[in-house]
Design a protein around this motif. Structure first.
Motif, short mmCIF file in Angstrom:
data_model
loop_
_atom_site.label_atom_id
_atom_site.label_comp_id
_atom_site.label_asym_id
_atom_site.label_seq_id
_atom_site.Cartn_x
_atom_site.Cartn_y
_atom_site.Cartn_z
N PRO A 208 1.91 -0.23 -5.39
CA PRO A 208 3.27 0.23 -5.12
C PRO A 208 3.80 -0.25 -3.77
O PRO A 208 4.98 -0.60 -3.64
CB PRO A 208 3.13 1.76 -5.14
N GLU A 209 2.94 -0.30 -2.75
CA GLU A 209 3.37 -0.72 -1.42
C GLU A 209 3.33 -2.24 -1.24
O GLU A 209 3.76 -2.75 -0.20
CB GLU A 209 2.48 -0.08 -0.33
N MET A 210 2.78 -2.95 -2.24
CA MET A 210 2.64 -4.41 -2.17
C MET A 210 1.95 -4.84 -0.87
O MET A 210 2.34 -5.79 -0.21
CB MET A 210 4.02 -5.08 -2.26
N ASP A 211 0.87 -4.13 -0.52
CA ASP A 211 0.19 -4.38 0.75
C ASP A 211 -1.22 -4.93 0.56
O ASP A 211 -2.02 -4.93 1.50
CB ASP A 211 0.13 -3.09 1.57
N GLN A 212 -1.55 -5.39 -0.66
CA GLN A 212 -2.91 -5.85 -0.94
C GLN A 212 -2.97 -7.35 -1.24
O GLN A 212 -3.92 -7.84 -1.86
CB GLN A 212 -3.48 -5.07 -2.12
N GLU A 213 -1.96 -8.08 -0.77
CA GLU A 213 -1.93 -9.51 -1.06
C GLU A 213 -3.16 -10.22 -0.48
O GLU A 213 -3.76 -11.08 -1.13
CB GLU A 213 -0.66 -10.14 -0.49
N TYR A 214 -3.55 -9.85 0.73
CA TYR A 214 -4.71 -10.49 1.37
C TYR A 214 -5.98 -10.24 0.56
O TYR A 214 -6.84 -11.12 0.42
CB TYR A 214 -4.88 -9.96 2.80
N PHE A 215 -6.10 -9.02 0.00
CA PHE A 215 -7.27 -8.68 -0.80
C PHE A 215 -7.26 -9.45 -2.12
O PHE A 215 -8.28 -9.99 -2.55
CB PHE A 215 -7.30 -7.17 -1.07
N ALA A 216 -6.08 -9.52 -2.77
CA ALA A 216 -5.95 -10.26 -4.03
C ALA A 216 -6.27 -11.73 -3.82
O ALA A 216 -6.99 -12.34 -4.62
CB ALA A 216 -4.53 -10.09 -4.59
N LYS A 273 -7.34 5.92 -1.92
CA LYS A 273 -8.56 5.25 -1.47
C LYS A 273 -9.28 4.51 -2.60
O LYS A 273 -10.42 4.10 -2.43
CB LYS A 273 -9.52 6.28 -0.86
N ARG A 274 -8.58 4.38 -3.73
CA ARG A 274 -9.19 3.67 -4.86
C ARG A 274 -8.43 2.37 -5.12
O ARG A 274 -7.25 2.26 -4.82
CB ARG A 274 -9.17 4.54 -6.13
N ILE A 275 -9.17 1.41 -5.67
CA ILE A 275 -8.54 0.15 -6.01
C ILE A 275 -9.00 -0.25 -7.42
O ILE A 275 -10.14 -0.01 -7.81
CB ILE A 275 -8.90 -0.95 -4.98
N ARG A 276 -8.07 -0.82 -8.18
CA ARG A 276 -8.35 -1.28 -9.54
C ARG A 276 -8.12 -2.78 -9.61
O ARG A 276 -7.05 -3.27 -9.23
CB ARG A 276 -7.46 -0.56 -10.55
N ASP A 301 -15.70 0.29 1.91
CA ASP A 301 -15.94 -0.95 2.66
C ASP A 301 -15.28 -2.08 1.87
O ASP A 301 -15.82 -2.54 0.86
CB ASP A 301 -17.44 -1.19 2.81
N ILE A 302 -14.13 -2.52 2.31
CA ILE A 302 -13.33 -3.45 1.52
C ILE A 302 -14.06 -4.77 1.29
O ILE A 302 -13.97 -5.36 0.21
CB ILE A 302 -11.95 -3.69 2.19
N PHE A 303 -14.84 -5.24 2.27
CA PHE A 303 -15.55 -6.50 2.09
C PHE A 303 -16.71 -6.35 1.10
O PHE A 303 -16.98 -7.27 0.31
CB PHE A 303 -16.06 -7.02 3.43
N GLN A 306 -15.13 -6.35 -2.27
CA GLN A 306 -14.72 -7.71 -2.63
C GLN A 306 -15.92 -8.53 -3.08
O GLN A 306 -15.85 -9.24 -4.09
CB GLN A 306 -14.05 -8.38 -1.43
N ASP A 307 -17.03 -8.45 -2.36
CA ASP A 307 -18.24 -9.20 -2.73
C ASP A 307 -18.78 -8.73 -4.08
O ASP A 307 -19.18 -9.56 -4.92
CB ASP A 307 -19.32 -9.03 -1.66
N GLU A 308 -18.80 -7.41 -4.28
CA GLU A 308 -19.35 -6.87 -5.52
C GLU A 308 -18.51 -7.29 -6.73
O GLU A 308 -19.04 -7.73 -7.76
CB GLU A 308 -19.41 -5.34 -5.46
N ILE A 309 -17.20 -7.18 -6.61
CA ILE A 309 -16.31 -7.52 -7.73
C ILE A 309 -16.37 -9.02 -8.01
O ILE A 309 -16.41 -9.46 -9.16
CB ILE A 309 -14.86 -7.08 -7.43
#
Length: 589
Positions: A208-216, A273-276, A301-303, A306-309
């Protein structure tokens, strides 16, 4: 009253014509005629014949050819253009012969051996639109071939063509990508005709906030990096695939522009605090999903997430893609298979395990090597079948079979030292030769090259189970299942887990894993042998004898001696326990 009925049919039409014919004839009539004749006899006609093209008519400088298959039409045009370019490369530029080619898929009118109609006229008009040395195709051709050949296309938009009422959408075949594939061998990577290609598109940020571009972006970039470790397919570079960032993607059009057979796309959505993360693998030729999955994680832990996914997606995509390639190869006429398709057919047969399937696997592997002597994967198939023959007492002396398997696997590694699967099968050969330390070194090398290769984790787990390290066996085998939960070959993973439990005298657990393996593949001799030994150790005589009967039905050459030779238990006491249980269950000496 009777009327003559016009005969029509749908066909792919190739029109090909020499560029500057009059100029060449004026400059050197005799030489032009001679070179043109040589091109026809040595290059053009053999290629057309191989792809079942029927030459309808010839002119002084061109041909009109009919094909039943539009894929054959385009593949032959590509091969002709590349062969002519290679043949003329040593001549001064102004003396080189070049051809233009146009291909249309449409309705044609039959008149004896001749053909007419708009379908034919449009092919001729397309030929005139092509660049010298190039190929133009209609949208109808593009729709049929995209993703089926490793080619890229440029959309030239709608074009007005003479004597055709409506504008025609035209695509240009991008032949200049050819040198990129040749350069692979200069990097030590063997060429593999027909090898599939994949592009990983930028993942969409749907938060909704469009704030996950770096993660994507990070997920997509990591997937590209990790997939590139696998030498079974080509992976489009980030700079190319990321040009589609923020754009609506038409699957076939995008695959055509990138010259790939498969697309991987996905999205990221954050909530609290969840990400899909969602991901889907698409076969561009048919527009269907090969695989799709959703991952929900806590963002502690975002990194780490990211590694696990990334590892989870990469571990699944590689076997799913290869599975799709095996099915694709099985749909094709065996006579039309290229080297890659042949080795995919070989691979499919090899993992059916039976003597008959292994014979078919070797036949297709030999066909692949005839077409491409550097096809390392064909050698891996040969080595794999030799291992199965040792395990199930077929085809000769175990020592000779394993020596041949080692030779084949070693050649595969020498051809491509960065092929993790080749190192894995060489580690498997070493395990069956009871060279345990060497086996683990080989498997460690495979996992250094590609840490996400479930196949290497599976063989490593099997090595641990048979050498008495059950804890590491369970860890490696569960990692294989995590990386590739839907892998068709997971019956081996289940059986190795059962062997680890047998070694630890956990016979009920061993039986559970054996039953899971059989549920996945009913005709799996190793699982039936595991069940017979485990039932025998529990005194469940009737079930043990039933398991032996099924084992002998599937692998009739199996006996105590072949089991001792083919099942490399490191601990002699475990071996004796295993063999005694099988004797009590009725397995002959």
């Amino acid at each position: 009253m009777t009327t003559d009925r016009v005969t029509r049919r749908l066909a792919a039409i190739l029109a090909i014509d020499m560029v500057g014919y009059s100029r060449h004839m004026e400059a050197d009539e005799t030489g032009t005629i001679s070179r043109q004749k040589t091109h026809r006899q040595e290059l053009i006609d053999p290629i057309l014949h191989e792809h079942h093209g029927r030459i309808v008519k010839t002119t002084g400088d061109g041909l009109l050819v009919e094909f039943v298959s539009v894929v054959d039409a385009l593949e032959s045009a590509v091969r002709i253009q590349r062969a002519i370019a290679k043949a003329e490369a040593s001549l001064p530029r102004e003396r080189r012969m070049q051809y233009r080619a146009g291909i249309n898929l449409g309705d044609i009118v039959i008149d004896g051996d001749d053909i007419f109609g708009d379908g034919v006229n449009l092919a001729a008009r397309l030929e005139g639109l092509a660049d010298p040395g190039g190929i133009s195709i209609t949208a109808s051709v593009f729709e049929q071939v995209v993703g089926k050949l490793d080619l890229a296309f440029d959309d030239m938009g709608e074009q007005e063509v003479k004597n055709i009422r409506k504008p025609v959408r035209v695509y240009r075949v991008r032949l200049e990508i050819m040198p990129e594939k040749r350069s692979a061998s200069s990097r030590g990577v063997p060429e593999a005709s027909g090898k599939p290609s994949i592009a990983v598109l930028p993942f969409q940020d749907m938060s909704p906030e469009m704030d996950q571009e770096y993660f994507a972006d990070g997920i997509a970039e990591d997937i590209i990096t990790e997939l590139s470790r696998n030498h079974a397919f080509f992976v489009t570079a980030r700079n190319s695939s990321f040009t589609y960032k923020g754009k609506a993607v038409d699957v076939k059009k995008t695959a055509g522009e990138l010259g790939v057979r498969y697309l991987l796309e996905g999205s990221v959505r954050k909530g609290g605090k969840r990400i899909r993360i969602t991901a889907q693998l698409i076969d561009a030729a048919y527009g269907n999903h090969v695989w799709a999955e959703r991952y929900d994680r806590e963002l502690d832990d975002i990194f780490a997430v990211q590694d696990e996914i990334t590892a989870s997606i990469v571990g699944v995509v590689a076997p799913e893609l290869i599975g799709a390639e095996m099915q694709r190869a099985r749909r094709k006429d065996p006579a039309s298979l290229d080297a890659w398709d042949s080795v995919m057919r070989a691979n499919w047969h090899a993992w059916r395990l039976t003597e008959e399937h292994c014979a078919e696997a070797r036949k297709f592997a030999d066909q692949a090597l005839e077409l491409d002597p550097r096809m390392a994967r064909a050698m891996v198939v040969h080595a794999t079948c030799d291992i199965w023959d040792v395990l199930y007492a077929r085809g000769g002396h175990p020592g000779q079979l394993l020596a041949r398997a080692q030779e084949m696997a070693t050649r595969a590694v020498e051809l491509d030292g960065r092929d993790a699967e080749a190192h894995t099968i060489l580690g498997g050969v070493a395990l069956f030769m009871r060279r345990y330390d060497e086996s683990f070194r080989r498997l460690d090398t495979a996992l250094t090259i590609n840490p996400n290769l479930a196949f290497a984790h599976m063989w490593g787990g099997g090595g641990y189970a048979l050498s008495g390290d059950s804890e590491n066996a369970r860890e490696s085998l569960k990692e294989a299942l995590r990386l590739s939960p839907r892998d068709p070959a997971n019956y081996w993973t289940f059986a190795f887990l059962g062997l680890a439990e047998f070694a630890d005298e956990h016979y009920d657990e061993a039986i559970e894993w054996g039953l899971k393996a059989i549920h996945l593949y009913q005709s799996f001799p190793t699982a039936h042998r595991l069940l017979a030994a485990s039932y025998g150790m529990l005194g469940r005589v009737d079930e043990a004898r039933a398991a032996v009967a099924e084992l002998l039905r599937i692998a009739p050459g199996t006996n105590i001696a072949s089991t001792q030779a083919g099942v490399p238990w490191k601990d002699g006491k475990v071996m004796e326990r295993y063999l005694d249980a099988l004797r009590q269950a009725g397995l002959p000496e």
